[in-house]
Structures are given as structure tokens and as C-alpha cells.
Design a protein around this motif. Structure first.
Motif, PDB file in Angstrom:
ATOM      1  N   TRP A   1       1.727   5.409   6.986  1.00  0.00           N
ATOM      2  CA  TRP A   1       1.590   4.151   7.649  1.00  0.00           C
ATOM      3  C   TRP A   1       2.851   3.528   8.391  1.00  0.00           C
ATOM      4  CZ3 TRP A   1      -3.341   0.900   6.364  1.00  0.00           C
ATOM      5  CH2 TRP A   1      -4.436   2.031   6.605  1.00  0.00           C
ATOM      6  N   GLY A   2       3.894   3.928   7.725  1.00  0.00           N
ATOM      7  CA  GLY A   2       5.299   3.257   8.099  1.00  0.00           C
ATOM      8  C   GLY A   2       5.282   3.632   9.619  1.00  0.00           C
ATOM      9  N   GLU A   3       5.056   5.162  10.071  1.00  0.00           N
ATOM     10  CA  GLU A   3       5.333   5.533  11.188  1.00  0.00           C
ATOM     11  C   GLU A   3       4.224   5.021  12.380  1.00  0.00           C
ATOM     12  OE1 GLU A   3       4.928   9.874  10.982  1.00  0.00           O
ATOM     13  OE2 GLU A   3       6.498  10.144   9.377  1.00  0.00           O
ATOM     14  N   ILE A   4       2.940   4.619  11.730  1.00  0.00           N
ATOM     15  CA  ILE A   4       2.097   4.125  12.667  1.00  0.00           C
ATOM     16  C   ILE A   4       2.319   2.816  12.999  1.00  0.00           C
ATOM     17  CG2 ILE A   4      -0.330   3.142  12.610  1.00  0.00           C
ATOM     18  CD1 ILE A   4      -1.155   5.242  10.495  1.00  0.00           C
ATOM     19  N   PHE A   5       3.062   2.051  12.142  1.00  0.00           N
ATOM     20  CA  PHE A   5       3.375   0.703  12.539  1.00  0.00           C
ATOM     21  C   PHE A   5       4.771   0.388  12.891  1.00  0.00           C
ATOM     22  CE2 PHE A   5      -0.160   0.061   9.650  1.00  0.00           C
ATOM     23  CZ  PHE A   5      -1.128  -0.740  10.519  1.00  0.00           C
ATOM     24  N   ASN A   6       5.625   1.600  13.017  1.00  0.00           N
ATOM     25  CA  ASN A   6       6.976   1.385  13.236  1.00  0.00           C
ATOM     26  C   ASN A   6       7.692   0.672  12.818  1.00  0.00           C
ATOM     27  OD1 ASN A   6       7.391   3.193  15.743  1.00  0.00           O
ATOM     28  ND2 ASN A   6       5.931   2.090  16.837  1.00  0.00           N
ATOM     29  N   ASP A   7       7.711   0.405  11.525  1.00  0.00           N
ATOM     30  CA  ASP A   7       8.054  -0.744  10.483  1.00  0.00           C
ATOM     31  C   ASP A   7       7.778  -0.242   9.284  1.00  0.00           C
ATOM     32  OD1 ASP A   7       8.875  -2.942   8.989  1.00  0.00           O
ATOM     33  OD2 ASP A   7       9.053  -4.048  10.753  1.00  0.00           O
ATOM     34  N   HIS A   8       8.565   0.363   8.186  1.00  0.00           N
ATOM     35  CA  HIS A   8       8.008   0.475   6.966  1.00  0.00           C
ATOM     36  C   HIS A   8       7.711  -0.926   6.078  1.00  0.00           C
ATOM     37  CE1 HIS A   8       8.140   4.795   6.913  1.00  0.00           C
ATOM     38  NE2 HIS A   8       9.445   4.476   7.728  1.00  0.00           N
ATOM     39  N   VAL A   9       8.668  -1.727   6.546  1.00  0.00           N
ATOM     40  CA  VAL A   9       8.346  -3.099   5.630  1.00  0.00           C
ATOM     41  C   VAL A   9       7.011  -3.722   6.076  1.00  0.00           C
ATOM     42  CG1 VAL A   9       9.145  -5.502   5.136  1.00  0.00           C
ATOM     43  CG2 VAL A   9      10.680  -3.494   5.350  1.00  0.00           C
ATOM     44  N   LEU A  10       6.642  -3.876   7.187  1.00  0.00           N
ATOM     45  CA  LEU A  10       5.694  -4.226   7.724  1.00  0.00           C
ATOM     46  C   LEU A  10       4.171  -3.611   7.222  1.00  0.00           C
ATOM     47  CD1 LEU A  10       4.255  -6.844   9.185  1.00  0.00           C
ATOM     48  CD2 LEU A  10       4.587  -5.176  11.276  1.00  0.00           C
ATOM     49  N   ALA A  11       4.396  -2.012   7.314  1.00  0.00           N
ATOM     50  CA  ALA A  11       3.348  -1.394   6.868  1.00  0.00           C
ATOM     51  C   ALA A  11       3.178  -1.556   5.245  1.00  0.00           C
ATOM     52  CB  ALA A  11       3.704   0.141   6.986  1.00  0.00           C
ATOM     53  N   THR A  12       4.276  -1.758   4.492  1.00  0.00           N
ATOM     54  CA  THR A  12       3.890  -2.028   3.032  1.00  0.00           C
ATOM     55  C   THR A  12       3.432  -3.456   2.860  1.00  0.00           C
ATOM     56  OG1 THR A  12       5.934  -0.895   2.409  1.00  0.00           O
ATOM     57  CG2 THR A  12       5.172  -2.436   1.081  1.00  0.00           C
ATOM     58  N   ALA A  13       3.688  -4.255   3.707  1.00  0.00           N
ATOM     59  CA  ALA A  13       2.789  -5.802   3.576  1.00  0.00           C
ATOM     60  C   ALA A  13       1.713  -5.714   3.949  1.00  0.00           C
ATOM     61  CB  ALA A  13       3.642  -7.053   4.581  1.00  0.00           C
ATOM     62  N   ILE A  14       1.074  -4.935   4.982  1.00  0.00           N
ATOM     63  CA  ILE A  14      -0.259  -4.561   5.237  1.00  0.00           C
ATOM     64  C   ILE A  14      -1.005  -4.186   4.242  1.00  0.00           C
ATOM     65  CG2 ILE A  14      -1.651  -3.458   6.795  1.00  0.00           C
ATOM     66  CD1 ILE A  14       0.470  -3.969   9.048  1.00  0.00           C
ATOM     67  N   LEU A  15      -0.374  -3.001   3.682  1.00  0.00           N
ATOM     68  CA  LEU A  15      -0.949  -2.270   2.787  1.00  0.00           C
ATOM     69  C   LEU A  15      -1.128  -3.091   1.465  1.00  0.00           C
ATOM     70  CD1 LEU A  15       0.664   1.388   3.080  1.00  0.00           C
ATOM     71  CD2 LEU A  15      -1.743   0.839   3.283  1.00  0.00           C
ATOM     72  N   ASP A  16      -0.317  -3.646   1.175  1.00  0.00           N
ATOM     73  CA  ASP A  16      -0.453  -4.841  -0.092  1.00  0.00           C
ATOM     74  C   ASP A  16      -1.536  -5.501   0.058  1.00  0.00           C
ATOM     75  OD1 ASP A  16       0.933  -6.043  -2.377  1.00  0.00           O
ATOM     76  OD2 ASP A  16       1.079  -7.832  -1.101  1.00  0.00           O
ATOM     77  N   ARG A  17      -1.836  -5.900   1.203  1.00  0.00           N
ATOM     78  CA  ARG A  17      -2.999  -7.152   1.284  1.00  0.00           C
ATOM     79  C   ARG A  17      -4.292  -6.265   1.349  1.00  0.00           C
ATOM     80  NH1 ARG A  17       1.532  -9.305   2.692  1.00  0.00           N
ATOM     81  NH2 ARG A  17       1.788 -11.747   2.559  1.00  0.00           N
ATOM     82  N   LEU A  18      -4.200  -5.145   2.329  1.00  0.00           N
ATOM     83  CA  LEU A  18      -5.359  -4.407   2.477  1.00  0.00           C
ATOM     84  C   LEU A  18      -6.115  -3.665   1.194  1.00  0.00           C
ATOM     85  CD1 LEU A  18      -7.237  -3.602   4.984  1.00  0.00           C
ATOM     86  CD2 LEU A  18      -5.756  -1.433   4.825  1.00  0.00           C
TER      87      LEU A  18
END
Length: 261
Positions: free
Chosen positions: A203-220
Motif C-alpha cells: 500500500w505504500g506504493e499505491i499511495f506513493n508515501d509509506h508514512v501516509l499508507a501506514t497512517a491510513i492502515l492504522d485507522r482502517l
């Protein structure tokens, strides 16, 4: 006041349309007044209930309507039927939990998502189905037109929001940021169903940002159920039946072993 007139004023359209049938059946069954009244009101309620379902189905914008009963579990043995049955009870919607459905293209992710959405519609919940592409188009346009706040608020309203096809195309930084803002808005307030052909590690590749992907996954994933389908595409199955494709690799390897033996 004439009965038909009275039913019209009370907006009992369904009972008015079925009144002769209801009266005829009541007479045949020799119902008392209370039982007849109960039957009449039940007819009106059922009509309103069905009309409500039809209206919510239109508002949900499903690409097509398929139920969980139509899903071919035998073709996808990796799927946990008990888990799907529990989700079909819709407690996840009531608790504002999420569902993430993972798997390669064609394995039935969208079918499962729509099936759960139809269940929610039938239970009286507001539902909205969007592909990731249509969601991003909607949010980016709203941002350019200075109405992003209003658009995010509208997307927070449905009790169940379904986002399909996450992972087929990478998102820009702007799009990824907008997706994050939507997830934050709905976090612990209302449910999401997300389908993706990518594992969480990608998902880090999908969102072009591993930090942002982690934040999204954390809540999702904080309150969520994940369904992981590991099977062959239904569409490829039909082509194999027609002889347009070879056998799946596993089956071909098994036949080679048997032949060598």
C-alpha cells in the motif's frame, strides 16, 4: 369520508392498491376486526419497506446487484464462509467497523462487497458504492472548486461507504492526502468496505508515501475484518471451460506428476 379518500389522505398507497385483495382474504379467513386491521397495516408496511429498499438501492449506485447467496464458495475454498456469515449479520455496520477484501483480479471481491452492501440496504442502512477512480475524481474536482469540505461531509453521511478497486492505479500525493482525510472523517463514525488487489505491504506504493499508507492502515484496520481470497479468476474459469486458456499451473503440475509416476 369515503375509505379510498381517507387512505389517500393518510398516504396509504400500498393498502389502497391492495384493499380489495386484503378484504377478500379477510372474509375467507373470517378474521376479527383487530386481525383484519393488523393484516391491512402489514400490507401497507411491506409496501413501504420494499419501496424504501428500491430507493436505497438506487442511491447506493451499485454497478450491479448480486447477493451473497449467489457467490460461488466452492470455486473459492480459501474464503471463510463463517466469517462471511458473521459479516452478513451487519454488526460491523452498527459498530462502525470496516471490512477489507483482498485478492487478485476476478476472484469475487466486488461481488462480496456488493452482497454485503445489499444486505445493509435491506436492513435500512444508507449505502454508497464508488470505485477508487470515481472517488478521486469527485474529491479532486471538489478541491479545485473550493467545495472539498462539503464533499467530504457528503461522503461521511452514508452508514456504509464502499470503495472498490484500490491498487489498480497509483495515487498522486494529492489524491493520497484526500483519501486519508476521508478515512479520518469516517474513523469510528461509520463503516468502510475496501477491496484491493494488493497486499497491505504494497500500500505504500499505491499511495506513493509509506508514512501516509501506514497512517491510513492504522485507522482502517483498527476495527476491521479482513477477507483474503486466494483463488483463480471467475472470468478465466469461463475461458478455460471454452478451451481458450490452458489449465491452472497447480492442476498442470499435478497431471505431470501423475504422468511421470
Amino acid at each position: 369520508m369515503e375509505l379510498t379518500n381517507l387512505l389517500g389522505k393518510l398516504k396509504m398507497d400500498h393498502l389502497e392498491a391492495q384493499l380489495d385483495v386484503v378484504c377478500e382474504q379477510a372474509a375467507k379467513r373470517e378474521l376479527d376486526y383487530k386481525s383484519f386491521l393488523s393484516e391491512a397495516l402489514q400490507t401497507e408496511w411491506q409496501g413501504r419497506h420494499l419501496r424504501g429498499i428500491e430507493a436505497r438501492l438506487r442511491l447506493a449506485r451499485f454497478p450491479w446487484v448480486k447477493t451473497l447467496d449467489q457467490f460461488d464458495y466452492d470455486f473459492q475454498p480459501s474464503l471463510d464462509r463463517k466469517q462471511v456469515r458473521e459479516l452478513a449479520g451487519l454488526s460491523f455496520v452498527e459498530r462502525a467497523h470496516n471490512v477489507v477484501i483482498l485478492g487478485p483480479p476476478g476472484v469475487g471481491k466486488t461481488h462480496l462487497s456488493v452482497g454485503l452492501g445489499v444486505k445493509a440496504v435491506e436492513a435500512g442502512y444508507s449505502v454508497l458504492f464508488l470505485t477508487l477512480e470515481s472517488l478521486m475524481t469527485r474529491l479532486v474536482r471538489a478541491q479545485h472548486e473550493n467545495r472539498l469540505e462539503r464533499s467530504l461531509q457528503q461522503l461521511t453521511y452514508p452508514k456504509l461507504l464502499m470503495i472498490d478497486e484500490l491498487g489498480y492505479l497509483p495515487l498522486s500525493r494529492t489524491e493520497a492526502s484526500l483519501f486519508f482525510r476521508l478515512v479520518v472523517r469516517r474513523y469510528e463514525r461509520s463503516s468502510l468496505i475496501v477491496t484491493s488487489n494488493k497486499s497491505f505491504l504494497d500500500w505504500g506504493e499505491i499511495f506513493n508515501d509509506h508514512v501516509l499508507a501506514t497512517a491510513i492502515l492504522d485507522r482502517l484496520l483498527h476495527y476491521s475484518t479482513t477477507l483474503n481470497i486466494k483463488g483463480e479468476s471467475y472470468r478465466l474459469k469461463e475461458k478455460r471451460k471454452a478451451g481458450l486458456l490452458g489449465q491452472p499451473r497447480a492442476e498442470a503440475e499435478n497431471e505431470e506428476v501423475i504422468t511421470d509416476a
